[in-house]
Design an enzyme around this catalytic site. Structure first.
Site, PDB file in Angstrom:
ATOM      1  N   LYS A 120      -0.570   1.625  -5.512  1.00  0.00           N
ATOM      2  CA  LYS A 120      -1.098   0.298  -5.204  1.00  0.00           C
ATOM      3  C   LYS A 120      -2.448   0.501  -4.532  1.00  0.00           C
ATOM      4  O   LYS A 120      -2.531   0.967  -3.397  1.00  0.00           O
ATOM      5  CB  LYS A 120      -0.149  -0.472  -4.293  1.00  0.00           C
ATOM      6  CG  LYS A 120      -0.607  -1.902  -4.027  1.00  0.00           C
ATOM      7  CD  LYS A 120       0.491  -2.685  -3.323  1.00  0.00           C
ATOM      8  CE  LYS A 120       0.175  -4.165  -3.216  1.00  0.00           C
ATOM      9  NZ  LYS A 120      -1.075  -4.450  -2.494  1.00  0.00           N
ATOM     10  N   CYS A 156     -23.111  24.584  24.022  1.00  0.00           N
ATOM     11  CA  CYS A 156     -23.556  25.130  25.298  1.00  0.00           C
ATOM     12  C   CYS A 156     -24.450  26.333  24.987  1.00  0.00           C
ATOM     13  O   CYS A 156     -24.138  27.113  24.078  1.00  0.00           O
ATOM     14  CB  CYS A 156     -22.346  25.573  26.116  1.00  0.00           C
ATOM     15  SG  CYS A 156     -22.802  26.454  27.613  1.00  0.00           S
TER      16      CYS A 156
HETATM   17  S1  IVH Z   1      -0.058  -5.275 -10.873  1.00  0.00           S
HETATM   18  C1  IVH Z   1       0.919  -9.993 -11.308  1.00  0.00           C
HETATM   19  N1  IVH Z   1      -0.744  -2.908 -10.186  1.00  0.00           N
HETATM   20  O1  IVH Z   1      -1.916  -5.685  -5.433  1.00  0.00           O
HETATM   21  C2  IVH Z   1       0.387  -9.054 -10.297  1.00  0.00           C
HETATM   22  N2  IVH Z   1      -1.417  -4.694  -8.794  1.00  0.00           N
HETATM   23  O2  IVH Z   1      -0.301  -7.440  -3.770  1.00  0.00           O
HETATM   24  C3  IVH Z   1       0.498  -7.707 -10.863  1.00  0.00           C
HETATM   25  N3  IVH Z   1      -2.754  -3.993  -6.875  1.00  0.00           N
HETATM   26  O3  IVH Z   1      -3.148  -8.695  -6.686  1.00  0.00           O
HETATM   27  C4  IVH Z   1      -0.438  -6.826 -10.242  1.00  0.00           C
HETATM   28  N4  IVH Z   1      -2.756  -1.868  -7.330  1.00  0.00           N
HETATM   29  O4  IVH Z   1      -4.740  -6.708  -6.582  1.00  0.00           O
HETATM   30  C5  IVH Z   1      -0.804  -4.191  -9.868  1.00  0.00           C
HETATM   31  N5  IVH Z   1      -1.293  -0.722  -9.729  1.00  0.00           N
HETATM   32  C6  IVH Z   1      -1.355  -2.006  -9.412  1.00  0.00           C
HETATM   33  C7  IVH Z   1      -2.033  -2.474  -8.286  1.00  0.00           C
HETATM   34  C8  IVH Z   1      -2.039  -3.833  -8.000  1.00  0.00           C
HETATM   35  C9  IVH Z   1      -3.187  -2.785  -6.500  1.00  0.00           C
HETATM   36  C10 IVH Z   1      -3.036  -5.236  -6.134  1.00  0.00           C
HETATM   37  C11 IVH Z   1      -3.462  -6.370  -7.010  1.00  0.00           C
HETATM   38  C12 IVH Z   1      -2.523  -7.467  -6.703  1.00  0.00           C
HETATM   39  C13 IVH Z   1      -2.027  -7.068  -5.365  1.00  0.00           C
HETATM   40  C14 IVH Z   1      -0.693  -7.700  -5.062  1.00  0.00           C
END
Ligand code: IVH
Length: 696
Positions: free
Chosen positions: A120, A435
């Site tokens: 993420k 130093c």
């Molecule tokens: S999938 C329908 N995959 O996390 C939403 N999101 O907390 C599906 N994000 O708005 C999103 N890495 O900005 C997805 N590998 C990843 C992600 C990811 C970061 C963010 C994204 C989303 C937020 C949600």
């Protein structure tokens, strides 16, 4: 993995209303330019507190409450999304992940066929619209229904090409963020421009993305995580993209020249069971401290389009995906003081004193500030709210002041004018202040370090004895120890014949220590015990180490382009000391290493590391935990690590999926549990002794 963090307790309706307002203000700032007054942890706690209060008092729920809303109800932007940009629900820990997966399977009435597991990314969600292969518009997430047009940033984002491989019309979704290097560069540019810096990579990315007229351009990075055909697209490709598994969509995206996490050490993978997903989650979590970009969790998704369709959506988030949150690595706290210390090598280093804050499993009170120039570059002041970063075994560091939280009461950080240890002058010619007495400034500390158990192991050489020898002029550094005569020692106050003979015998034993320990005793800046062993094994002899230039030193694992020249310079400075050691007959070779070191042996074609020497732990990554027993009872952790490396293995401190073996003694705690969950082989100290018998 830890359980859900605690929540903010809300006592009454007034406190509830205040909490809602605080959450709204905070998320509005966060989505606007990343300048939230709350760090992620505090925000999450607050929202969970609001949720709990609303559960107990449903009649008091305010319409503007952030719960259940995308982007915490912060409304920004006027470009409608073609498909809503949703949030993700969170889970904390293995149990909650398994519960979530079970709920998905109950909902769709069958087992999920495959799970995609990916990092993420901790940046800003972006929708990138391509028409006939050309990037035509960039839109932020906004409130999920409509976002802000940030097309002006086109051309400044690495990984998001202006043109795709094929002339396709498609919407890509992904995260815009700054790598560590991009963040440093952005801070330097802003510093030069208005004397301030960004609080962290995320707010730097948010600020850079949303600010139209900035006289300097900051490069950013894009990682894609999805592709959506336009809703009215009836082409074959669109039909395909709607049907393919997520993993195949991502492979197609990468084929279009767009960056995905496939190019990183935490590439998305597909697994069959949620238990395997958990293993991958832990691998990604373990890799986190070494990544060039921030991640705040791991996303687990149903891979197949059919499973996704069956699971469906809630108003806020898909039901086919979940975010497995990792503990925050960054928090905001107060810089209450700066301490200056002269280290063993004479380097004068500042240390931040912080209002204590919990970070990634420990309480942080001190953090490194590097050097004077760094304080200037970051524009830090006493009393500042600062972002503090810590992940895994990384030493906590102060990242930057949170400039918008300044009250006007901040004061400049006092910079020392003389060495804080001895009061002599400071050599300020290099970025690292020193130093003028160099290693001589903290002579007792550096000799005591050299004589320590994990270096030359000279028993009976207490600090007061070292001081006495220095004061009487018998020694100036630890090499002089090897030239002391019986008469000289007997001449010292409170020094009897027995102690003298014991000490002389200890000096003799010390002369036979392996090169790795002799090298470590030198206290070369930037090299500790395990690095010293790697250097000794790589080169085999002190002569070879001394003959190496920066390029050759850099071939040692873990030595980068910054450290290599420091090692070379340090060895030049230490040359007289090393010469004295050589002349005294101190051993300068590493036992068990072929002549010329592993570097030369490998160049000659021998597969030394991998097992030609038939070492029992060849190619294995070994972790030790708990109290040793049996034959190994007396060994320190460092001696255990030496043993592992002598047996051809790699000693490591944390258990991950890469660990081959865990040596678990009495009172082994969380590492044992983690090894069990990952299926890592676990042995007792006694079994381990048998395993490494040939080199014991
Ligand atoms: S999938 C329908 N995959 O996390 C939403 N999101 O907390 C599906 N994000 O708005 C999103 N890495 O900005 C997805 N590998 C990843 C992600 C990811 C970061 C963010 C994204 C989303 C937020 C949600």
């Amino acid at each position: 993995m830890k359980d859900a963090p605690p929540i903010t307790v809300i006592a009454d309706e007034t406190a509830y209303a205040e909490a809602v307002q605080l959450a709204l203000d905070s998320s509005a700032a966060y989505y606007a330019d990343g300048t939230s007054t709350l760090d992620d942890d505090s925000y999450d706690r607050l929202v969970r507190g609001i949720e709990a209060y609303e559960r107990d008092h449903p009649e008091q729920v305010l319409p503007q409450s952030p719960t259940g809303k995308v982007a915490g109800g912060a409304v920004v932007g006027d470009v409608p999304h073609l498909t809503p940009m949703l949030s993700l629900d969170n889970v904390f820990g293995a149990e909650q992940l398994a519960d979530w997966a079970a709920s998905v399977e109950r909902r769709i009435g069958r087992p999920v066929t495959a799970w995609a597991v990916e990092p993420k990314l901790d940046g800003l969600a972006i929708s990138a619209r391509y028409r006939r292969g050309r990037l035509v518009q960039l839109v932020t997430r906004g409130d999920g229904v409509a976002g802000e047009d940030v097309s002006h940033a086109i051309g400044t984002i690495l990984g998001l090409p202006g043109r795709l491989t094929d002339p396709v019309t498609i919407e890509l979704r992904g995260e815009v963020m700054m790598t560590t290097a991009q963040f440093e560069e952005a801070c330097a540019k802003r510093q030069a421009h208005d004397g301030t810096t960004f609080a962290n990579p995320r707010s730097a990315a948010a600020g850079s993305l949303r600010t139209r007229e900035r006289p300097y351009v900051c490069e950013q990075t894009f990682f894609g995580y999805g592709a959506l055909p336009y809703p009215d697209d009836t082409s074959e490709l669109a039909a395909g993209l709607r049907e393919w598994p997520h993993s195949e969509v991502m492979a197609w995206v990468a084929g279009q020249g767009v960056q995905t996490t496939a190019v990183t050490p935490v590439a998305g993978t597909v697994v069959a069971t949620i238990a395997e997903a958990q293993v991958r989650v832990e691998q990604i979590a373990a890799a986190r401290p070494d990544l060039e970009f921030g991640i705040d969790g791991i996303v687990v998704k149903c891979d197949l389009a059919a499973d996704q369709a069956a699971a469906g959506f809630s108003s806020r988030a898909p039901r086919w995906a979940v975010a497995y949150k990792l503990p925050a690595t960054e928090k905001i706290t107060k810089l209450v003081g700066v301490e200056w210390n002269t280290g063993r090598t004479g380097v004068i280093a500042p240390r931040a004193v912080l209002e204590p804050v919990e970070l990634d499993g420990s309480i942080v009170t001190y953090a490194t500030l590097h050097n004077v120039a760094d304080i200037g570059r970051r524009g830090l002041m006493l009393g500042d709210s600062v972002t503090v970063y810590k992940a895994g075994d990384v030493i906590p560091r102060v990242e930057a002041p949170v400039v918008h939280l300044r009250t006007g009461d901040e004061r400049p950080i006092p910079i020392p004018e003389v060495c804080p240890s001895c009061g002599d002058a400071i050599d300020t010619s290099q970025e690292r202040w020193r130093c003028v007495r160099g290693r001589g400034c903290r002579a007792i500390a550096s000799i005591s370090y050299a004589a320590g158990r994990d270096q030359l192991d000279i028993e009976g050489l207490a600090d007061n004895r070292i001081k006495q020898m220095l004061d009487t002029g018998l020694i100036a550094d630890f090499a002089d120890l090897f030239y002391l005569t019986r008469e000289q020692l007997l001449g010292l106050e409170r020094m009897g014949a027995v102690s003298t003979d014991n000490l002389l015998a200890a000096f003799e034993r010390a002369k036979a220590q392996p090169l790795s320990r002799v090298f470590c005793a030198l206290g070369v800046r930037g090299t500790g015990r395990s690095m010293s062993r790697r250097i000794a094994r790589h080169f085999g002899t002190m002569a070879a180490i001394r003959a190496a230039d920066a390029a050759a030193i850099q071939e040692v694992e873990g030595i980068g382009p910054e450290k290599a020249p420091v090692v070379v310079a340090e060895l030049a400075e230490l040359a007289p000391l090393i010469d004295k050691l050589v002349a005294a007959g101190v051993n300068m070779t590493e036992p068990g290493v072929p002549e010329g070191g592993l570097a030369v042996a490998a160049a000659a074609g021998a597969d030394v590391e991998a097992g030609e020497l038939e070492l029992p732990l060849a190619g294995m990554s070994v972790v030790v935990t708990g109290a040793m027993s049996g034959e190994l009872e007396a060994l320190s952790r460092n001696e255990m690590n030496e043993l592992i490396e002598r047996a051809g293995g790699k000693a490591s401190s944390g258990v991950s999926a890469k660990t081959s073996l865990l040596v678990a003694g009495e009172k082994a705690g969380s590492k044992r549990a983690k090894a069990e969950s990952l299926g890592v082989r676990i042995v007792s100290p006694e079994e381990f002794a048998d395993l490494v018998r040939p080199v014991l």
